[in-house]
Write a protein that holds these residues in place. Structure first.
Motif, PDB file in Angstrom:
ATOM      1  N   LEU A 215       0.814  -1.219   0.000  1.00  0.00           N
ATOM      2  CA  LEU A 215       0.000   0.000   0.000  1.00  0.00           C
ATOM      3  C   LEU A 215       0.844   1.264   0.000  1.00  0.00           C
ATOM      4  O   LEU A 215       1.826   1.376   0.724  1.00  0.00           O
ATOM      5  CB  LEU A 215      -0.896   0.031   1.244  1.00  0.00           C
ATOM      6  CG  LEU A 215      -2.278  -0.594   1.128  1.00  0.00           C
ATOM      7  CD1 LEU A 215      -2.944  -0.582   2.495  1.00  0.00           C
ATOM      8  CD2 LEU A 215      -3.133   0.157   0.132  1.00  0.00           C
ATOM      9  N   THR A 216       0.392   2.240  -0.826  1.00  0.00           N
ATOM     10  CA  THR A 216       1.072   3.520  -0.819  1.00  0.00           C
ATOM     11  C   THR A 216       0.047   4.647  -0.908  1.00  0.00           C
ATOM     12  O   THR A 216      -1.065   4.441  -1.362  1.00  0.00           O
ATOM     13  CB  THR A 216       2.111   3.621  -1.968  1.00  0.00           C
ATOM     14  OG1 THR A 216       2.057   4.920  -2.530  1.00  0.00           O
ATOM     15  CG2 THR A 216       1.809   2.637  -3.067  1.00  0.00           C
TER      16      THR A 216
ATOM     17  N   HIS B 171      -1.712   7.632  -2.595  1.00  0.00           N
ATOM     18  CA  HIS B 171      -1.824   8.055  -3.986  1.00  0.00           C
ATOM     19  C   HIS B 171      -2.416   9.462  -4.060  1.00  0.00           C
ATOM     20  O   HIS B 171      -3.063   9.833  -5.036  1.00  0.00           O
ATOM     21  CB  HIS B 171      -2.655   7.059  -4.785  1.00  0.00           C
ATOM     22  CG  HIS B 171      -4.000   6.758  -4.192  1.00  0.00           C
ATOM     23  ND1 HIS B 171      -4.194   6.504  -2.844  1.00  0.00           N
ATOM     24  CD2 HIS B 171      -5.225   6.679  -4.764  1.00  0.00           C
ATOM     25  CE1 HIS B 171      -5.487   6.279  -2.633  1.00  0.00           C
ATOM     26  NE2 HIS B 171      -6.128   6.379  -3.763  1.00  0.00           N
TER      27      HIS B 171
ATOM     28  N   TYR C  98       5.323   6.217   0.599  1.00  0.00           N
ATOM     29  CA  TYR C  98       5.584   4.839   1.032  1.00  0.00           C
ATOM     30  C   TYR C  98       6.866   4.770   1.845  1.00  0.00           C
ATOM     31  O   TYR C  98       7.817   5.466   1.507  1.00  0.00           O
ATOM     32  CB  TYR C  98       5.716   3.942  -0.207  1.00  0.00           C
ATOM     33  CG  TYR C  98       6.006   2.502   0.119  1.00  0.00           C
ATOM     34  CD1 TYR C  98       7.319   2.045   0.258  1.00  0.00           C
ATOM     35  CD2 TYR C  98       4.962   1.589   0.316  1.00  0.00           C
ATOM     36  CE1 TYR C  98       7.588   0.736   0.576  1.00  0.00           C
ATOM     37  CE2 TYR C  98       5.220   0.267   0.631  1.00  0.00           C
ATOM     38  CZ  TYR C  98       6.541  -0.156   0.758  1.00  0.00           C
ATOM     39  OH  TYR C  98       6.801  -1.465   1.079  1.00  0.00           O
TER      40      TYR C  98
ATOM     41  N   PRO D 100      -8.529  -0.627   5.546  1.00  0.00           N
ATOM     42  CA  PRO D 100      -8.034   0.743   5.454  1.00  0.00           C
ATOM     43  C   PRO D 100      -8.906   1.578   4.521  1.00  0.00           C
ATOM     44  O   PRO D 100      -9.331   1.088   3.458  1.00  0.00           O
ATOM     45  CB  PRO D 100      -6.623   0.579   4.857  1.00  0.00           C
ATOM     46  CG  PRO D 100      -6.539  -0.801   4.342  1.00  0.00           C
ATOM     47  CD  PRO D 100      -7.673  -1.602   4.871  1.00  0.00           C
ATOM     48  N   ASN D 101      -9.190   2.809   4.923  1.00  0.00           N
ATOM     49  CA  ASN D 101     -10.010   3.708   4.129  1.00  0.00           C
ATOM     50  C   ASN D 101      -9.087   4.604   3.300  1.00  0.00           C
ATOM     51  O   ASN D 101      -8.482   5.540   3.818  1.00  0.00           O
ATOM     52  CB  ASN D 101     -10.878   4.552   5.066  1.00  0.00           C
ATOM     53  CG  ASN D 101     -11.751   5.540   4.301  1.00  0.00           C
ATOM     54  OD1 ASN D 101     -11.534   5.797   3.124  1.00  0.00           O
ATOM     55  ND2 ASN D 101     -12.721   6.117   4.982  1.00  0.00           N
ATOM     56  N   MET D 102      -8.964   4.274   1.999  1.00  0.00           N
ATOM     57  CA  MET D 102      -8.057   5.021   1.127  1.00  0.00           C
ATOM     58  C   MET D 102      -8.795   6.053   0.278  1.00  0.00           C
ATOM     59  O   MET D 102      -8.248   6.575  -0.694  1.00  0.00           O
ATOM     60  CB  MET D 102      -7.286   4.058   0.200  1.00  0.00           C
ATOM     61  CG  MET D 102      -6.564   2.919   0.917  1.00  0.00           C
ATOM     62  SD  MET D 102      -5.328   3.444   2.117  1.00  0.00           S
ATOM     63  CE  MET D 102      -4.049   4.083   1.063  1.00  0.00           C
ATOM     64  N   LEU D 103     -10.047   6.348   0.619  1.00  0.00           N
ATOM     65  CA  LEU D 103     -10.812   7.338  -0.152  1.00  0.00           C
ATOM     66  C   LEU D 103     -10.194   8.718   0.006  1.00  0.00           C
ATOM     67  O   LEU D 103      -9.844   9.137   1.109  1.00  0.00           O
ATOM     68  CB  LEU D 103     -12.270   7.377   0.329  1.00  0.00           C
ATOM     69  CG  LEU D 103     -13.122   6.149   0.000  1.00  0.00           C
ATOM     70  CD1 LEU D 103     -14.455   6.236   0.721  1.00  0.00           C
ATOM     71  CD2 LEU D 103     -13.334   6.029  -1.497  1.00  0.00           C
ATOM     72  N   LEU D 104     -10.083   9.432  -1.115  1.00  0.00           N
ATOM     73  CA  LEU D 104      -9.442  10.751  -1.092  1.00  0.00           C
ATOM     74  C   LEU D 104     -10.470  11.870  -1.059  1.00  0.00           C
ATOM     75  O   LEU D 104     -11.614  11.686  -1.472  1.00  0.00           O
ATOM     76  CB  LEU D 104      -8.573  10.923  -2.339  1.00  0.00           C
ATOM     77  CG  LEU D 104      -7.477   9.877  -2.567  1.00  0.00           C
ATOM     78  CD1 LEU D 104      -6.723  10.186  -3.849  1.00  0.00           C
ATOM     79  CD2 LEU D 104      -6.527   9.830  -1.391  1.00  0.00           C
TER      80      LEU D 104
ATOM     81  N   GLU E  63     -11.605  15.761  -2.423  1.00  0.00           N
ATOM     82  CA  GLU E  63     -11.573  16.316  -3.771  1.00  0.00           C
ATOM     83  C   GLU E  63     -10.230  16.930  -4.141  1.00  0.00           C
ATOM     84  O   GLU E  63      -9.770  16.778  -5.269  1.00  0.00           O
ATOM     85  CB  GLU E  63     -12.676  17.365  -3.941  1.00  0.00           C
ATOM     86  CG  GLU E  63     -13.871  16.784  -4.665  1.00  0.00           C
ATOM     87  CD  GLU E  63     -15.082  17.689  -4.609  1.00  0.00           C
ATOM     88  OE1 GLU E  63     -16.164  17.188  -4.273  1.00  0.00           O
ATOM     89  OE2 GLU E  63     -14.922  18.881  -4.899  1.00  0.00           O
TER      90      GLU E  63
ATOM     91  N   ALA F 274      -7.367  14.227  -5.103  1.00  0.00           N
ATOM     92  CA  ALA F 274      -7.489  13.277  -6.231  1.00  0.00           C
ATOM     93  C   ALA F 274      -6.764  13.769  -7.476  1.00  0.00           C
ATOM     94  O   ALA F 274      -6.723  14.945  -7.750  1.00  0.00           O
ATOM     95  CB  ALA F 274      -8.945  13.030  -6.549  1.00  0.00           C
TER      96      ALA F 274
END
Lengths: 123, 284
Positions: free
Chosen positions: A9-10, A12, A20, A114-118, A120, A123
């Motif tokens: 995982l990194t 983004h 990372y 893990p919650n990787m949601l970005l 606005e 992104a």
């Protein structure tokens, strides 16, 4: 989240160049038994960032006797493969968060996910 | 899928459509489970993984883990990404073996280069083609997805997407963004002649060119029918639902008359439909 997944995982987030490895801040960790598959472990080793794996396991207090440097000729070394198997697939982070080493941004972990949601802007 | 008439991605964004109720329905419907399992099996077949080897795979749009279960059955290790918390919670309750990540495909795959031996995605890619927010640009999100996916795959790995394309424009957009991202490959269509059985699999290769696998059911009967389906530009919303024409259309009327003739029933001549009535006339 197993340590095998963590190793891949990194962050983004836009603009981040060194996302990372993500620092694990765990509040709940689980250790469970998983079937040992020496071929799979052996094939995964070249893909791993060894120092990140050691750092993560150590941070969780589960380093035990895993060598801090990757040994040569590990394919036939069952003892070594078992140690790697334990760290990669049997240690799970259930609650906590992952922190980006560059920005400090935290990604929460709930029920092992893990919650990787970005946002606005990210992104 | 909840509604058989409309496409779910036109009703709401995926994280809202797949709420708790929908997530529960989705994973308890035995027919749904069977279909998903079959499509997962076909997708893994198209991945062309080395035999008898446990691989590390990515499942994009893993949802409640129906496809992931198949991967585990085959002895593979996998990581699933999905945008719906409700669906992931169902996956957790079902005790799936893979690790789950809450994420948005269109924001990019958050993995290091060369991580995965392959990627499958069942019934998820079409969600990326709709702009659910004002800030969304589907082409940009598709490209972000494909380019980060490309880098997260090991060289020579494949990505197989089962999807329900809406029309040819959508298909064109998807494949062009995938090609831009560096992938080679194309569409494999199984059973192109059957409305019910027809399935689309986008087969992408990362790093090596290979021959596109043949679609199933393409060697039978009609040699003249191409295995690539030609789309018209318009949205085929209600046409050809369940193999029959839309109700009350001209085609529907003609088909119904034909059916009744075959049944041996009285069918009025066409001419009476256009107002030509042959009434007896009296000539003096």
């Amino acid at each position: 989240m197993k340590l095998l997944t963590h190793n891949m995982l990194t962050s983004h987030v836009k603009g981040v160049t060194k996302g990372y490895p993500l620092l694990i801040k765990a509040t709940e960790v689980k250790v469970s038994e998983e079937e040992f598959n020496p071929n799979f472990v052996s094939r995964m080793i070249p893909k791993l960032e060894w120092s990140a794996l050691v750092q993560a396991a150590d941070g969780l207090g589960h380093l035990q006797d895993l060598p801090t440097e990757l040994i040569a000729d590990y394919e036939a070394n069952e003892d070594f493969l078992r140690k790697v198997h334990r760290v990669l697939l049997e240690v799970e982070v259930l609650e906590g968060c992952l922190q980006c080493p560059e920005s400090g941004r935290e990604f929460p972990i709930t029920r092992g996910v893990p919650n990787m949601l970005l946002n606005e802007e990210e992104a | 899928m909840a509604s058989s008439c409309r496409r779910p991605e036109h009703m709401a964004p995926p994280e809202i459509f797949y709420n708790e109720e929908e997530a529960k329905k989705y994973s308890q419907n035995s027919r749904m489970i069977e279909i998903q399992s079959q499509m997962s099996e076909r997708a893994v077949e198209l991945l062309n993984l080395p035999e008898d080897q446990s691989c590390f795979l990515l499942d994009v749009g893993c949802g409640s883990g129906l496809s992931g279960d198949y991967l585990s059955e085959e002895g593979h290790y996998w990581v699933g990404v999905d945008i719906s918390t409700a669906m992931l919670n169902v996956a957790l309750d079902r005790d799936v073996e893979g690790d789950l990540v809450l994420g948005d495909m269109g924001e990019g795959m958050p993995f290091r280069a060369g991580t995965f031996d392959g990627c499958i995605s069942i019934s998820a890619l079409q969600w990326l083609c709709n702009a659910d927010k004002k800030t969304h640009s589907p082409p940009k999100r598709l490209y972000t997805f494909f380019s980060t996916l490309y880098s997260s795959l090991a060289r020579g790995a494949r990505a197989v997407f089962q999807l329900y394309p809406e029309n040819s424009e959508q298909l064109e957009l998807i494949t062009s963004q995938a090609m831009k991202a560096g992938f080679s490959g194309g569409m494999v269509v199984d059973y192109p002649n059957s409305t019910k059985a027809k399935k689309f699999f986008l087969c992408l290769f990362a790093g090596v060119s290979a021959n596109l696998p043949k679609g199933l059911g393409t060697e039978s009967a009609d040699k003249g029918v191409p295995s690539q389906v030609q789309f018209t530009g318009q949205r085929s919303r209600f046409k050809n639902m369940k193999g029959k024409s839309a109700k009350k259309g001209k085609d529907w009327v003609l088909e119904k008359k034909e059916r009744r003739r075959r049944q041996g029933r009285y069918v009025k001549s066409h001419l009476s439909l256009i107002g030509i009535h042959f009434k007896p006339r009296y000539y003096i």
